[in-house]
Motif scaffolding. Structure first.
Motif, PDB file in Angstrom:
ATOM      1  N   THR B  45       0.842  -1.206   0.000  1.00  0.00           N
ATOM      2  CA  THR B  45       0.000   0.000   0.000  1.00  0.00           C
ATOM      3  C   THR B  45       0.874   1.252   0.000  1.00  0.00           C
ATOM      4  N   PHE B  46       1.979   1.202   0.749  1.00  0.00           N
ATOM      5  CA  PHE B  46       2.855   2.373   0.775  1.00  0.00           C
ATOM      6  C   PHE B  46       3.463   2.610  -0.607  1.00  0.00           C
ATOM      7  N   VAL B  47       3.970   1.539  -1.229  1.00  0.00           N
ATOM      8  CA  VAL B  47       4.562   1.690  -2.561  1.00  0.00           C
ATOM      9  C   VAL B  47       3.523   2.201  -3.557  1.00  0.00           C
ATOM     10  N   ARG B  48       2.296   1.669  -3.453  1.00  0.00           N
ATOM     11  CA  ARG B  48       1.248   2.123  -4.375  1.00  0.00           C
ATOM     12  C   ARG B  48       0.873   3.590  -4.120  1.00  0.00           C
ATOM     13  N   SER B  49       0.997   4.038  -2.882  1.00  0.00           N
ATOM     14  CA  SER B  49       0.739   5.454  -2.609  1.00  0.00           C
ATOM     15  C   SER B  49       1.817   6.316  -3.263  1.00  0.00           C
ATOM     16  N   VAL B  50       3.069   5.863  -3.154  1.00  0.00           N
ATOM     17  CA  VAL B  50       4.166   6.628  -3.756  1.00  0.00           C
ATOM     18  C   VAL B  50       4.009   6.648  -5.275  1.00  0.00           C
ATOM     19  N   ALA B  51       3.514   5.528  -5.829  1.00  0.00           N
ATOM     20  CA  ALA B  51       3.342   5.439  -7.285  1.00  0.00           C
ATOM     21  C   ALA B  51       2.064   6.133  -7.743  1.00  0.00           C
ATOM     22  N   THR B  52       1.364   6.789  -6.842  1.00  0.00           N
ATOM     23  CA  THR B  52       0.119   7.522  -7.104  1.00  0.00           C
ATOM     24  C   THR B  52      -1.000   6.606  -7.601  1.00  0.00           C
ATOM     25  N   LEU B  53      -0.929   5.330  -7.256  1.00  0.00           N
ATOM     26  CA  LEU B  53      -2.006   4.402  -7.628  1.00  0.00           C
ATOM     27  C   LEU B  53      -3.068   4.344  -6.539  1.00  0.00           C
ATOM     28  N   VAL B  54      -2.691   4.789  -5.351  1.00  0.00           N
ATOM     29  CA  VAL B  54      -3.605   4.781  -4.218  1.00  0.00           C
ATOM     30  C   VAL B  54      -3.562   6.178  -3.623  1.00  0.00           C
ATOM     31  N   ARG B  55      -4.741   6.694  -3.294  1.00  0.00           N
ATOM     32  CA  ARG B  55      -4.796   8.037  -2.728  1.00  0.00           C
ATOM     33  C   ARG B  55      -4.928   7.922  -1.220  1.00  0.00           C
ATOM     34  N   PRO B  56      -3.927   8.425  -0.488  1.00  0.00           N
ATOM     35  CA  PRO B  56      -3.979   8.293   0.971  1.00  0.00           C
ATOM     36  C   PRO B  56      -5.180   9.029   1.550  1.00  0.00           C
ATOM     37  N   ASP B  57      -5.672   8.542   2.705  1.00  0.00           N
ATOM     38  CA  ASP B  57      -6.803   9.185   3.375  1.00  0.00           C
ATOM     39  C   ASP B  57      -6.347  10.300   4.306  1.00  0.00           C
ATOM     40  N   GLY B  58      -5.086  10.242   4.724  1.00  0.00           N
ATOM     41  CA  GLY B  58      -4.611  11.281   5.634  1.00  0.00           C
ATOM     42  C   GLY B  58      -3.096  11.331   5.640  1.00  0.00           C
ATOM     43  N   GLY B  59      -2.551  12.418   6.200  1.00  0.00           N
ATOM     44  CA  GLY B  59      -1.104  12.573   6.257  1.00  0.00           C
ATOM     45  C   GLY B  59      -0.561  13.190   4.986  1.00  0.00           C
ATOM     46  N   THR B  60       0.752  13.349   4.922  1.00  0.00           N
ATOM     47  CA  THR B  60       1.352  13.932   3.729  1.00  0.00           C
ATOM     48  C   THR B  60       2.390  12.977   3.155  1.00  0.00           C
ATOM     49  N   LEU B  61       2.558  13.071   1.859  1.00  0.00           N
ATOM     50  CA  LEU B  61       3.539  12.244   1.163  1.00  0.00           C
ATOM     51  C   LEU B  61       4.190  13.082   0.071  1.00  0.00           C
ATOM     52  N   ARG B  62       5.505  13.250   0.187  1.00  0.00           N
ATOM     53  CA  ARG B  62       6.229  14.011  -0.838  1.00  0.00           C
ATOM     54  C   ARG B  62       7.262  13.109  -1.489  1.00  0.00           C
ATOM     55  N   VAL B  63       7.322  13.191  -2.815  1.00  0.00           N
ATOM     56  CA  VAL B  63       8.317  12.432  -3.564  1.00  0.00           C
ATOM     57  C   VAL B  63       9.236  13.452  -4.218  1.00  0.00           C
ATOM     58  N   ALA B  64      10.505  13.467  -3.814  1.00  0.00           N
ATOM     59  CA  ALA B  64      11.457  14.478  -4.277  1.00  0.00           C
ATOM     60  C   ALA B  64      10.856  15.875  -4.140  1.00  0.00           C
ATOM     61  N   GLY B  65      10.171  16.099  -3.047  1.00  0.00           N
ATOM     62  CA  GLY B  65       9.614  17.413  -2.770  1.00  0.00           C
ATOM     63  C   GLY B  65       8.239  17.659  -3.372  1.00  0.00           C
ATOM     64  N   ILE B  66       7.778  16.760  -4.264  1.00  0.00           N
ATOM     65  CA  ILE B  66       6.481  16.962  -4.919  1.00  0.00           C
ATOM     66  C   ILE B  66       5.384  16.284  -4.103  1.00  0.00           C
ATOM     67  N   ASP B  67       4.295  17.002  -3.877  1.00  0.00           N
ATOM     68  CA  ASP B  67       3.177  16.456  -3.121  1.00  0.00           C
ATOM     69  C   ASP B  67       2.459  15.393  -3.960  1.00  0.00           C
ATOM     70  N   ALA B  68       2.509  14.153  -3.499  1.00  0.00           N
ATOM     71  CA  ALA B  68       1.968  13.046  -4.297  1.00  0.00           C
ATOM     72  C   ALA B  68       0.455  13.059  -4.348  1.00  0.00           C
ATOM     73  N   VAL B  69      -0.179  13.745  -3.399  1.00  0.00           N
ATOM     74  CA  VAL B  69      -1.646  13.778  -3.394  1.00  0.00           C
ATOM     75  C   VAL B  69      -2.149  14.913  -4.292  1.00  0.00           C
ATOM     76  N   ARG B  70      -1.486  16.074  -4.190  1.00  0.00           N
ATOM     77  CA  ARG B  70      -1.964  17.222  -4.957  1.00  0.00           C
ATOM     78  C   ARG B  70      -1.448  17.224  -6.383  1.00  0.00           C
ATOM     79  N   ASP B  71      -0.271  16.660  -6.593  1.00  0.00           N
ATOM     80  CA  ASP B  71       0.339  16.775  -7.917  1.00  0.00           C
ATOM     81  C   ASP B  71       0.841  15.420  -8.418  1.00  0.00           C
ATOM     82  N   PRO B  72      -0.058  14.418  -8.479  1.00  0.00           N
ATOM     83  CA  PRO B  72       0.397  13.068  -8.848  1.00  0.00           C
ATOM     84  C   PRO B  72       1.018  13.006 -10.245  1.00  0.00           C
ATOM     85  N   ALA B  73       0.529  13.845 -11.161  1.00  0.00           N
ATOM     86  CA  ALA B  73       1.035  13.774 -12.531  1.00  0.00           C
ATOM     87  C   ALA B  73       2.537  14.053 -12.571  1.00  0.00           C
ATOM     88  N   ARG B  74       2.980  15.006 -11.733  1.00  0.00           N
ATOM     89  CA  ARG B  74       4.426  15.320 -11.745  1.00  0.00           C
ATOM     90  C   ARG B  74       5.231  14.220 -11.080  1.00  0.00           C
TER      91      ARG B  74
END
Lengths: 259, 315
Positions: B45-74
């Motif tokens: 589930t964590f890997v799928r959240s990082v891969a933007t395949l799963v949208r987390p219900d709470g908390g924050t997740l940044r990949v190289a500084g990019i917000d994975a919830v708000r800006d999954p395309a980047r």
């Protein structure tokens, strides 16, 4: 370190085409797919032409000319069926996950699949149409109308592909998707494809007369057999087609976002 | 430096099941991070959240500084994903598979061809490149799958149980390939159930259980948490226990387990203590069956941290 500037992904058209190429290659390199697609169409054509045909009274019209427009419409429906299994397989195997993790428009995954399946069913329809002429089918309203009828068959098939893609995504399981495909059976038999609906009991007739597959085949039949104008039949058929595409596409896209 | 991954209080629920229960994790660039945990711990589930395949219900997740919830395309532009199964098209050649993925990363035809060629060489698949994947072995398919996650030249490679189901030889082959990538500067987040895999590949091991991080550190740090090295001596018979114990007492504090004929002694200086123990035992003529320097394994860390958690459903 600041965020690295990565290149933007491909556009919708390019991405859809690249995804479609996969589907086309798979069809061309897996002879079973083409053979199985054709078997249904060809077997039904021969059985109804030569086995049942003599016993069915079509009120004046020759049975070949009556049955072929229905059969081609139904062929589009059956040819679309394998899309459900293919999509469910991709969902179950994780292939969709890979595609969804790529920086491309996600709709391209579905658009590419639909495009590849539409090309496949066009091939199947073309072979079936050729065979139809070989067993004695004739058009009576000129080649322009006949081409329009063939175009309608492809368009109906395209609409059914959307439905089966949606079913594939909804089930996300190849066996279940195969099962859902049997939806096509009542639609194909409880229709005007092989027998005039007037011969059915009243309660069934209401369904048979108005269900989309009958409406579609009536338009094809009119275009190839009866003098025009056919505006009414064609409009009804196109309305059903548009409805099917809109509902199926909405379900498919919504489901794809959540998978 | 911006961390490659930064997860704070990440929560994901599937109905009644809480897959991620406030997961905190920071991964610095330039390392391989291994997520280790039992089935259902939340790794996938964590890997799928990082891969933007799963949208987390709470908390924050940044990949190289990019917000994975708000800006999954980047985020998708800078990651490469290889899942638990080899997701490659069997009716296409290895080269066609890679060119297809490269084009879906936005590369032109020519660039895609070059990327595919490059990856095929790196993964030693160039000889099989023009064969249909149908004819590939399981190990080759997995290597091609790894390749597909690389053609986009990702900053962060996500490998979800990359060697599950492979035979030992293919596993080692895949490990070597991953090792080469890391040497080339790709950051890797890898999940695994195999402790030796984490031990061999990872700079940072994160042990998760029930959707939370329960321990974190280098493999060495984690091992030191269950104690340091030990000298372990097994004697031949009961008569030898006492002389052996006397001999070892001259070197360090000994623990004796007479019933299993086992004597253990901490070895703070590692091999040096082993040599001393051998000399001492030689002087006392104790009949020895076996003597060894034993290092704690990640298995022991893992079991001690996740022991109290029996059955659960998989994610």
């Amino acid at each position: 370190m600041a965020v690295t500037q990565a290149p933007a992904g491909p556009g919708l058209a390019t991405a859809s085409w690249v995804v479609a190429q996969r589907g086309l290659r798979r069809t061309l390199r897996t002879p079973q797919i083409i053979v199985m697609g054709l078997v249904q169409s060809v077997a039904f054509l021969l059985i109804f032409r030569y086995v049942f045909g003599g016993a069915i009274d079509t009120r004046g019209a020759g049975y070949v000319d009556y049955m072929i427009p229905g059969l081609l419409t139904v062929s589009g429906l059956f040819a679309g069926m394998s899309a459900a299994v293919a999509v469910a397989d991709d969902a179950a195997s994780g292939y969709l996950d890979r595609l969804r993790s790529l920086p491309m428009p996600r709709t391209a995954v579905i658009a590419g699949q639909v495009l590849a399946d539409t090309v496949r069913l066009t091939l199947i329809l073309a072979v079936s149409a050729a065979l139809a002429f070989a067993v004695g089918f004739r058009v009576h309203e000129g080649w322009a109308a006949a081409l329009a009828a063939f175009g309608l068959c492809v368009l109906f098939g395209f609409a059914f592909v959307w439905t089966f893609v949606a079913l594939g995504l909804l089930t996300a399981n190849p066996q279940a998707a195969q099962g859902a495909g049997f939806l096509a059976l009542p639609l194909s038999f409880v229709s005007s494809a092989y027998v005039p609906v007037e011969t059915m009991p009243g309660w069934l007739r209401g369904f048979a007369e108005n269900q989309p597959v009958t409406v579609m085949m009536d338009a094809v039949r009119a275009l190839t057999q009866d003098p025009g104008p056919h505006t009414g039949e064609i409009t009804r058929a196109l309305a059903w087609t548009a409805g099917i595409i809109i509902v199926s596409a909405a379900v498919a896209v919504a489901r794809f976002r959540r998978i | 430096m911006t961390p490659v991954l930064q997860s704070e209080g990440l929560v994901k629920r599937f109905g009644d099941v809480t897959a991620l229960a406030g997961l905190d994790l920071v991964a610095e660039p330039g390392r391989v991070v291994a997520l280790l945990g039992p089935n259902g711990a939340g790794k996938t589930t964590f890997v799928r959240s990082v891969a933007t395949l799963v949208r987390p219900d709470g908390g924050t997740l940044r990949v190289a500084g990019i917000d994975a919830v708000r800006d999954p395309a980047r985020v998708r532009r800078i990651i490469g994903l290889a899942g638990q199964h080899a997701t490659v098209e069997a009716a296409m050649t290895g080269r066609e598979n890679l060119e297809m993925i490269a084009r879906l990363f936005g590369q032109g035809r020519r660039a895609a061809r070059a990327s595919a060629r490059n990856v095929l060489e790196r993964l030693a698949l160039d000889e099989a490149a023009d064969r249909l994947v149908r004819t590939y072995s399981g190990g080759m398919r997995r290597r091609l799958d790894l390749g597909a996650s690389l053609v986009g030249a990702p900053r962060l490679l996500l490998l979800d149980e990359p060697t599950t189901g492979l035979d030992p030889r293919s596993r080692i082959g895949l490990w070597d390939a991953i090792g080469d990538l890391v040497a080339g500067g790709t950051d890797v987040l890898l999940t695994t159930q195999y402790l030796d895999e984490a031990d061999r590949l990872a700079d940072q091991v994160v042990i998760i259980d029930r959707g939370r991080v329960v321990a974190e550190g280098t493999p060495r740090e984690l091992k030191s948490r269950v104690g340091g090295d030990l000298v372990e001596v097994r004697v031949r018979d009961h008569a030898a226990v006492a002389p052996a114990a006397r001999a070892l007492e001259g070197v360090g504090p000994v623990q004796t387990d007479a019933s299993s004929l086992l004597l253990t002694m901490p070895a703070g200086n590692g091999p040096d203590d082993l040599v001393k123990a051998v000399h001492a035992l030689a002087g006392h003529h104790a009949a020895i069956a076996d003597i060894a320097l034993r290092r704690p394994t990640l298995d022991e860390v893992f079991l001690s941290l996740t022991a109290a958690t029996p059955e659960r459903s998989p994610t």
